[in-house]
Design a protein around this motif. Structure first.
Motif, PDB file in Angstrom:
ATOM      1  N   LYS A  53       0.820  -1.218   0.000  1.00  0.00           N
ATOM      2  CA  LYS A  53       0.000   0.000   0.000  1.00  0.00           C
ATOM      3  C   LYS A  53       0.853   1.267   0.000  1.00  0.00           C
ATOM      4  CE  LYS A  53      -4.536  -1.309   1.688  1.00  0.00           C
ATOM      5  NZ  LYS A  53      -5.509  -1.208   2.788  1.00  0.00           N
ATOM      6  N   PRO A  54       1.833   1.387   0.897  1.00  0.00           N
ATOM      7  CA  PRO A  54       2.668   2.602   0.866  1.00  0.00           C
ATOM      8  C   PRO A  54       3.407   2.788  -0.463  1.00  0.00           C
ATOM      9  CG  PRO A  54       3.101   1.334   2.865  1.00  0.00           C
ATOM     10  CD  PRO A  54       2.172   0.513   2.033  1.00  0.00           C
ATOM     11  N   LEU A  55       3.783   1.688  -1.088  1.00  0.00           N
ATOM     12  CA  LEU A  55       4.504   1.800  -2.358  1.00  0.00           C
ATOM     13  C   LEU A  55       3.581   2.309  -3.462  1.00  0.00           C
ATOM     14  CD1 LEU A  55       6.956   1.406  -4.141  1.00  0.00           C
ATOM     15  CD2 LEU A  55       6.409  -1.036  -4.285  1.00  0.00           C
ATOM     16  N   VAL A  56       2.373   1.768  -3.523  1.00  0.00           N
ATOM     17  CA  VAL A  56       1.411   2.248  -4.521  1.00  0.00           C
ATOM     18  C   VAL A  56       1.114   3.723  -4.276  1.00  0.00           C
ATOM     19  CG1 VAL A  56      -0.984   2.021  -5.326  1.00  0.00           C
ATOM     20  CG2 VAL A  56       0.427  -0.019  -5.020  1.00  0.00           C
ATOM     21  N   ALA A  57       1.008   4.121  -2.996  1.00  0.00           N
ATOM     22  CA  ALA A  57       0.751   5.530  -2.667  1.00  0.00           C
ATOM     23  C   ALA A  57       1.928   6.412  -3.085  1.00  0.00           C
ATOM     24  CB  ALA A  57       0.475   5.674  -1.173  1.00  0.00           C
ATOM     25  N   ALA A  58       3.143   5.928  -2.857  1.00  0.00           N
ATOM     26  CA  ALA A  58       4.334   6.712  -3.227  1.00  0.00           C
ATOM     27  C   ALA A  58       4.415   6.880  -4.741  1.00  0.00           C
ATOM     28  CB  ALA A  58       5.593   6.029  -2.693  1.00  0.00           C
ATOM     29  N   LEU A  59       4.036   5.851  -5.468  1.00  0.00           N
ATOM     30  CA  LEU A  59       4.003   5.963  -6.934  1.00  0.00           C
ATOM     31  C   LEU A  59       2.909   6.936  -7.368  1.00  0.00           C
ATOM     32  CD1 LEU A  59       4.501   2.201  -7.877  1.00  0.00           C
ATOM     33  CD2 LEU A  59       6.034   4.062  -8.553  1.00  0.00           C
ATOM     34  N   ALA A  60       1.719   6.807  -6.755  1.00  0.00           N
ATOM     35  CA  ALA A  60       0.589   7.667  -7.132  1.00  0.00           C
ATOM     36  C   ALA A  60       0.918   9.137  -6.893  1.00  0.00           C
ATOM     37  CB  ALA A  60      -0.659   7.263  -6.350  1.00  0.00           C
ATOM     38  N   ALA A  61       1.663   9.402  -5.815  1.00  0.00           N
ATOM     39  CA  ALA A  61       2.049  10.785  -5.517  1.00  0.00           C
ATOM     40  C   ALA A  61       2.919  11.370  -6.622  1.00  0.00           C
ATOM     41  CB  ALA A  61       2.787  10.838  -4.176  1.00  0.00           C
ATOM     42  N   ARG A  62       3.487  10.513  -7.428  1.00  0.00           N
ATOM     43  CA  ARG A  62       4.328  10.950  -8.555  1.00  0.00           C
ATOM     44  C   ARG A  62       3.630  10.709  -9.888  1.00  0.00           C
ATOM     45  NH1 ARG A  62       6.933   9.448  -4.127  1.00  0.00           N
ATOM     46  NH2 ARG A  62       8.853  10.536  -3.577  1.00  0.00           N
ATOM     47  N   GLY A  63       2.336  10.432  -9.823  1.00  0.00           N
ATOM     48  CA  GLY A  63       1.558  10.271 -11.055  1.00  0.00           C
ATOM     49  C   GLY A  63       1.800   8.964 -11.775  1.00  0.00           C
ATOM     50  N   VAL A  64       2.288   7.960 -11.046  1.00  0.00           N
ATOM     51  CA  VAL A  64       2.604   6.671 -11.670  1.00  0.00           C
ATOM     52  C   VAL A  64       1.683   5.588 -11.095  1.00  0.00           C
ATOM     53  CG1 VAL A  64       4.389   4.908 -12.012  1.00  0.00           C
ATOM     54  CG2 VAL A  64       5.027   7.336 -11.992  1.00  0.00           C
TER      55      VAL A  64
END
Ligand SMILES: [Zn+2]
Length: 257
Positions: A53-64
């Protein structure tokens, strides 16, 4: 932390943590790196299950989105680095040829290899095996770096003024780099030779940026490794009478002024 070089934009999505639980084994809090450039979106490793979950969130924060990732590079076949490959299953997934052969052959239940995940990976259509010295992406070269595992790869990114080395668990933290002694190695002398190789890579060009698997990034200047940034880590636990009542334990070291 962000870095640019060789046509790549590098960001550390998750910074690894240099510690172990006292009674509950390895934490497995490992570094995950994002590289964008040359028309590709690359993730290095992917942490353990708890990091999904944190990894998907970190990617989403960068538009990925995970489906946007074109390449997943796996440094080695331990659970805290390799088990999340299904998040990026449409990407080209690279692991060392030697590492995969080793990981498929370990006795079940005895190592940090997630046996089922690695077995499934070995049959996955987008799997790509990487070899020592191979340019795996534009300007990014894989180097065999054994000691933690037999087929561990590190990745050297040829930058514009400064090179960057993605070490992951070949050199897990700053203390291993500076002392050339290692924890969790199958052969201390083999690990030491790998760390000697890393120092040699750093001598070639000034200001080498090193990103270890379980610590802050470091810059090496005149033979001295200086950590960049600071750790943020902690645990929240339920010891009270309500779900909202949580005790927070800060796991970051004291700040030295
Ligand atoms: Zn690790």
């Amino acid at each position: 932390m962000a870095w640019q070089g060789g046509g790549w934009d590098l960001e550390i999505l998750v910074t690894g943590y240099p510690g172990k639980a006292v009674e509950h084994g390895g934490l497995g809090w490992s570094t995950v790196v994002l590289l964008r450039g040359h028309g590709r979106i690359v993730v290095l490793d992917g942490g353990g299950y708890g990091l999904r979950k944190p990894l998907v969130a970190a990617l989403a924060a960068r538009g990925v989105a995970p489906g946007d990732v074109t390449d997943l590079l796996l440094s080695h076949a331990h659970h805290d680095h390799a088990v999340n490959w299904p998040l990026f299953r449409q990407a080209r997934i690279g692991i060392g040829r030697k590492e995969l052969a080793w990981a498929l052959g370990v006795p079940w239940g005895e190592t940090s290899v997630p046996e089922h995940a690695i077995e499934a990976l070995s049959r996955w259509p987008t799997l790509r095996l990487m070899d020592d010295g191979e340019e795996v992406l534009p300007g990014i070269t894989a180097h065999l770096a054994p000691g933690h595992t037999p087929g561990h790869l590190i990745f050297v990114i040829a930058g514009d003024g400064q090179d960057c080395v993605l070490l992951q668990d070949a050199v897990k933290n700053r203390v291993e780099l500076t002392t050339r002694r290692t924890d969790m190695t199958y052969d201390a002398a083999v690990s030491r030779a790998t760390i000697d190789m890393v120092w040699e890579i750093c001598r070639r060009r000034p200001g080498c940026l090193l990103i270890p698997g379980h610590d802050l990034p470091m810059v090496v200047e005149n033979g001295v490794a200086r950590a960049i940034g600071r750790h943020t880590a902690g645990i929240r636990a339920w010891f009270g009478e309500s779900l909202d009542d949580m005790t927070r334990f800060d796991l970051a070291p004291e700040q030295t002024p």
